[in-house]
Every structure is written in C-alpha cells, then in structure tokens.
Design a protein around this motif. Structure first.
Motif, PDB file in Angstrom:
ATOM      1  N   LEU A 123       0.838  -1.212   0.000  1.00 13.85           N
ATOM      2  CA  LEU A 123       0.000   0.000   0.000  1.00 13.85           C
ATOM      3  C   LEU A 123       0.871   1.260   0.000  1.00 13.85           C
ATOM      4  CD1 LEU A 123      -2.801  -1.093   2.476  1.00 13.85           C
ATOM      5  CD2 LEU A 123      -3.098  -0.515   0.046  1.00 13.85           C
ATOM      6  N   LEU A 124       1.929   1.248   0.788  1.00 13.35           N
ATOM      7  CA  LEU A 124       2.853   2.393   0.800  1.00 13.35           C
ATOM      8  C   LEU A 124       3.556   2.538  -0.552  1.00 13.35           C
ATOM      9  CD1 LEU A 124       4.407   1.947   4.345  1.00 13.35           C
ATOM     10  CD2 LEU A 124       2.817   3.750   3.607  1.00 13.35           C
ATOM     11  N   THR A 125       3.907   1.417  -1.159  1.00 10.12           N
ATOM     12  CA  THR A 125       4.557   1.448  -2.469  1.00 10.12           C
ATOM     13  C   THR A 125       3.613   2.010  -3.526  1.00 10.12           C
ATOM     14  OG1 THR A 125       5.904  -0.463  -1.846  1.00 10.12           O
ATOM     15  CG2 THR A 125       5.782   0.061  -4.190  1.00 10.12           C
ATOM     16  N   VAL A 126       2.376   1.570  -3.512  1.00 12.02           N
ATOM     17  CA  VAL A 126       1.384   2.077  -4.473  1.00 12.02           C
ATOM     18  C   VAL A 126       1.228   3.584  -4.300  1.00 12.02           C
ATOM     19  CG1 VAL A 126      -1.084   2.059  -5.075  1.00 12.02           C
ATOM     20  CG2 VAL A 126       0.147  -0.099  -4.757  1.00 12.02           C
ATOM     21  N   ARG A 127       1.109   4.028  -3.069  1.00 11.03           N
ATOM     22  CA  ARG A 127       0.967   5.470  -2.819  1.00 11.03           C
ATOM     23  C   ARG A 127       2.198   6.234  -3.309  1.00 11.03           C
ATOM     24  NH1 ARG A 127       0.466   7.509   3.172  1.00 11.03           N
ATOM     25  NH2 ARG A 127       2.681   7.873   2.929  1.00 11.03           N
ATOM     26  N   SER A 128       3.363   5.707  -3.032  1.00 11.85           N
ATOM     27  CA  SER A 128       4.597   6.359  -3.454  1.00 11.85           C
ATOM     28  C   SER A 128       4.736   6.359  -4.983  1.00 11.85           C
ATOM     29  CB  SER A 128       5.783   5.644  -2.807  1.00 11.85           C
ATOM     30  OG  SER A 128       6.966   6.332  -3.054  1.00 11.85           O
ATOM     31  N   PHE A 129       4.395   5.254  -5.612  1.00 10.29           N
ATOM     32  CA  PHE A 129       4.443   5.191  -7.076  1.00 10.29           C
ATOM     33  C   PHE A 129       3.432   6.164  -7.686  1.00 10.29           C
ATOM     34  CE2 PHE A 129       6.423   0.861  -8.415  1.00 10.29           C
ATOM     35  CZ  PHE A 129       7.508   1.070  -7.576  1.00 10.29           C
ATOM     36  N   ARG A 130       2.244   6.253  -7.085  1.00 10.54           N
ATOM     37  CA  ARG A 130       1.192   7.124  -7.628  1.00 10.54           C
ATOM     38  C   ARG A 130       1.642   8.578  -7.669  1.00 10.54           C
ATOM     39  NH1 ARG A 130      -3.167   6.152  -4.332  1.00 10.54           N
ATOM     40  NH2 ARG A 130      -2.587   7.911  -3.040  1.00 10.54           N
ATOM     41  N   ARG A 131       2.399   8.998  -6.665  1.00 14.36           N
ATOM     42  CA  ARG A 131       2.898  10.378  -6.633  1.00 14.36           C
ATOM     43  C   ARG A 131       3.862  10.657  -7.781  1.00 14.36           C
ATOM     44  NH1 ARG A 131       4.378  10.280  -0.367  1.00 14.36           N
ATOM     45  NH2 ARG A 131       2.286  10.545   0.465  1.00 14.36           N
ATOM     46  N   LEU A 135       0.360   5.631 -13.579  1.00  9.13           N
ATOM     47  CA  LEU A 135       0.238   4.356 -14.284  1.00  9.13           C
ATOM     48  C   LEU A 135       0.996   3.247 -13.552  1.00  9.13           C
ATOM     49  CD1 LEU A 135      -0.648   2.586 -16.646  1.00  9.13           C
ATOM     50  CD2 LEU A 135       1.337   3.459 -17.930  1.00  9.13           C
ATOM     51  N   ALA A 136       2.135   3.573 -12.993  1.00  8.55           N
ATOM     52  CA  ALA A 136       2.913   2.587 -12.245  1.00  8.55           C
ATOM     53  C   ALA A 136       2.124   2.076 -11.045  1.00  8.55           C
ATOM     54  CB  ALA A 136       4.244   3.191 -11.797  1.00  8.55           C
ATOM     55  N   ALA A 137       1.448   2.970 -10.355  1.00  8.67           N
ATOM     56  CA  ALA A 137       0.612   2.557  -9.225  1.00  8.67           C
ATOM     57  C   ALA A 137      -0.521   1.653  -9.700  1.00  8.67           C
ATOM     58  CB  ALA A 137       0.056   3.788  -8.516  1.00  8.67           C
ATOM     59  N   ALA A 138      -1.128   2.003 -10.816  1.00 12.78           N
ATOM     60  CA  ALA A 138      -2.225   1.193 -11.354  1.00 12.78           C
ATOM     61  C   ALA A 138      -1.749  -0.218 -11.714  1.00 12.78           C
ATOM     62  CB  ALA A 138      -2.836   1.879 -12.574  1.00 12.78           C
ATOM     63  N   LEU A 139      -0.524  -0.325 -12.194  1.00 14.13           N
ATOM     64  CA  LEU A 139       0.009  -1.645 -12.547  1.00 14.13           C
ATOM     65  C   LEU A 139       0.225  -2.537 -11.329  1.00 14.13           C
ATOM     66  CD1 LEU A 139       2.583  -0.740 -15.339  1.00 14.13           C
ATOM     67  CD2 LEU A 139       0.365  -1.879 -15.615  1.00 14.13           C
ATOM     68  N   LEU A 140       0.325  -1.935 -10.155  1.00 12.86           N
ATOM     69  CA  LEU A 140       0.491  -2.717  -8.927  1.00 12.86           C
ATOM     70  C   LEU A 140      -0.842  -3.171  -8.327  1.00 12.86           C
ATOM     71  CD1 LEU A 140       3.373  -0.862  -7.029  1.00 12.86           C
ATOM     72  CD2 LEU A 140       3.505  -2.936  -8.435  1.00 12.86           C
ATOM     73  N   LEU A 141      -1.949  -2.633  -8.811  1.00 10.00           N
ATOM     74  CA  LEU A 141      -3.249  -2.974  -8.216  1.00 10.00           C
ATOM     75  C   LEU A 141      -3.625  -4.444  -8.371  1.00 10.00           C
ATOM     76  CD1 LEU A 141      -5.274   0.287  -8.893  1.00 10.00           C
ATOM     77  CD2 LEU A 141      -4.041  -0.423  -6.813  1.00 10.00           C
ATOM     78  N   PRO A 142      -3.365  -5.089  -9.522  1.00  8.49           N
ATOM     79  CA  PRO A 142      -3.644  -6.535  -9.577  1.00  8.49           C
ATOM     80  C   PRO A 142      -2.812  -7.324  -8.556  1.00  8.49           C
ATOM     81  CG  PRO A 142      -3.350  -5.660 -11.792  1.00  8.49           C
ATOM     82  CD  PRO A 142      -2.963  -4.567 -10.836  1.00  8.49           C
ATOM     83  N   TYR A 143      -1.593  -6.911  -8.352  1.00  6.39           N
ATOM     84  CA  TYR A 143      -0.716  -7.533  -7.357  1.00  6.39           C
ATOM     85  C   TYR A 143      -1.304  -7.343  -5.960  1.00  6.39           C
ATOM     86  CZ  TYR A 143       3.712  -7.955  -4.657  1.00  6.39           C
ATOM     87  OH  TYR A 143       4.700  -8.272  -3.760  1.00  6.39           O
ATOM     88  N   LEU A 144      -1.740  -6.138  -5.650  1.00  7.32           N
ATOM     89  CA  LEU A 144      -2.356  -5.868  -4.354  1.00  7.32           C
ATOM     90  C   LEU A 144      -3.610  -6.733  -4.165  1.00  7.32           C
ATOM     91  CD1 LEU A 144      -2.558  -4.275  -1.712  1.00  7.32           C
ATOM     92  CD2 LEU A 144      -3.733  -2.465  -2.997  1.00  7.32           C
ATOM     93  N   ALA A 145      -4.415  -6.844  -5.201  1.00  5.77           N
ATOM     94  CA  ALA A 145      -5.624  -7.667  -5.113  1.00  5.77           C
ATOM     95  C   ALA A 145      -5.262  -9.133  -4.868  1.00  5.77           C
ATOM     96  CB  ALA A 145      -6.460  -7.521  -6.388  1.00  5.77           C
ATOM     97  N   TRP A 146      -4.285  -9.648  -5.611  1.00 12.00           N
ATOM     98  CA  TRP A 146      -3.890 -11.047  -5.455  1.00 12.00           C
ATOM     99  C   TRP A 146      -3.295 -11.307  -4.070  1.00 12.00           C
ATOM    100  CZ3 TRP A 146      -4.982 -15.448  -7.750  1.00 12.00           C
ATOM    101  CH2 TRP A 146      -4.205 -16.566  -7.491  1.00 12.00           C
ATOM    102  N   VAL A 147      -2.455 -10.406  -3.594  1.00 17.32           N
ATOM    103  CA  VAL A 147      -1.841 -10.587  -2.275  1.00 17.32           C
ATOM    104  C   VAL A 147      -2.906 -10.500  -1.180  1.00 17.32           C
ATOM    105  CG1 VAL A 147      -0.222  -9.572  -0.608  1.00 17.32           C
ATOM    106  CG2 VAL A 147       0.457  -9.873  -2.986  1.00 17.32           C
ATOM    107  N   SER A 148      -3.885  -9.643  -1.346  1.00 16.43           N
ATOM    108  CA  SER A 148      -4.981  -9.565  -0.371  1.00 16.43           C
ATOM    109  C   SER A 148      -5.770 -10.874  -0.355  1.00 16.43           C
ATOM    110  CB  SER A 148      -5.891  -8.386  -0.699  1.00 16.43           C
ATOM    111  OG  SER A 148      -5.167  -7.179  -0.609  1.00 16.43           O
ATOM    112  N   PHE A 149      -6.046 -11.404  -1.537  1.00 18.72           N
ATOM    113  CA  PHE A 149      -6.702 -12.706  -1.642  1.00 18.72           C
ATOM    114  C   PHE A 149      -5.826 -13.787  -0.998  1.00 18.72           C
ATOM    115  CE2 PHE A 149      -7.021 -16.686  -4.088  1.00 18.72           C
ATOM    116  CZ  PHE A 149      -8.324 -17.035  -3.790  1.00 18.72           C
TER     117      PHE A 149
END
Length: 165
Positions: A123-131, A135-149
């Motif tokens: 989550l911190l990485t996504v926030r940092s990438f988004r800043r 697009l880089a943050a968006a590319l991490l969202l499937p990873y975040l979803a899978w890791v949450s699952f």
C-alpha cells in the motif's frame, strides 16, 4: 573520475529493479519445490484456486511489478525514485519470504504476519508510485488484489491445518 551518463545510470537502476524482482521470484520458486504436493494435502476452503493457477498468475504479476518500478524510475530519475524503489524492495523481501515461511518452513502464523506486512508495504509502495507515475501505481493494483486474496487464503488454510502449519 569517470561519471556514468544519465542514460547509463537509468539503465543500471532499471537493471537493479529487474534483478531484484527476478530474485524475489526465484526465492519463491526455490522454496516451493514441494509446494504442489503439500498444497494438495492441505484442507482448503472451496474458493481456493488450483495449484496450477499460481505459476501463471505470479509470472504476470512479476512482469507488471517490474514494469511499474521501471516506469517510476523513467518518470522521475533514480534520485527522485529512490524512496519509492526502497519501498518496492522492502515489499519484495516480504514477497520472497512468504513462500519460505509457508511451504518450506510450514509456519502458517509467521506466513500470515509476513503477508500482512507485505500488504502494508505494498500500500505504501502504491501510494509512493502514484505520486511519481500514476500508471505505475495502477500496474500494482492486480498484485495488491492477489496478495490480499492470498492473505485471506493463508489465514483460512492455516486455521484448517493446525497440525501441518
């Protein structure tokens, strides 16, 4: 004194990110040699995916992760990207460690703690990438979803297999 050009420094930074991502994937692969047999022996919830799903999903996610990190470095340069890439590296360590904890060492509680830390770092990485590059943050969202699952699955499997994990 020879100083590398910005393009050579960027290439080196990207190479480092790719190598770190590959290292995390390799660490997981190394620890998961007996994972299919162990996974088959576990009591799992109905919603648990088949063992054959994990390899293809992780392959795609690792590519997306490396591309995301590359986009951040490309967008802002190594110096500006360094804090975001440090978070990326920290979450890679947790990523690689999970497979060892769960499959090799069979420590379900520790694997759960690790994956929860992974989610926080991600989550911190996504926030940092988004800043730096949305697009880089968006590319991490499937990873975040899978890791949450995977965290929910880790918990469910751990609770169902007290003698094995």
């Amino acid at each position: 004194m020879i100083v590398a050009s910005p393009s050579k420094r960027s290439f080196a930074a990207v190479a480092l990110v790719v190598l770190a991502t590959v290292a995390a994937a390799a660490a997981g692969a190394l620890a998961s040699g007996s994972a299919p047999d162990f996974y088959a022996a576990l009591a799992k919830p109905m919603w648990a995916p088949p063992a054959a799903a994990f390899g293809p999903v992780w392959s795609i996610l690792y590519v997306l992760m490396a591309v995301a990190a590359w986009l951040v470095i490309r967008a802002v340069g190594w110096a500006e990207a360094r804090p975001a890439i440090a978070l990326y590296g920290a979450q890679l360590v947790c990523n690689g460690l999970w497979t060892w904890l769960f499959f090799r060492w069979r420590q379900g509680g520790a694997a759960l703690a690790d994956i929860l830390l992974l989610i926080a770092l991600l989550l911190l990485t996504v926030r940092s990438f988004r800043r730096r590059r949305p697009l880089a943050a968006a590319l991490l969202l499937p990873y975040l979803a899978w890791v949450s699952f995977a965290a929910a699955l880790t918990y469910a499997v751990w609770r169902r297999n007290p003698g094995l994990l």
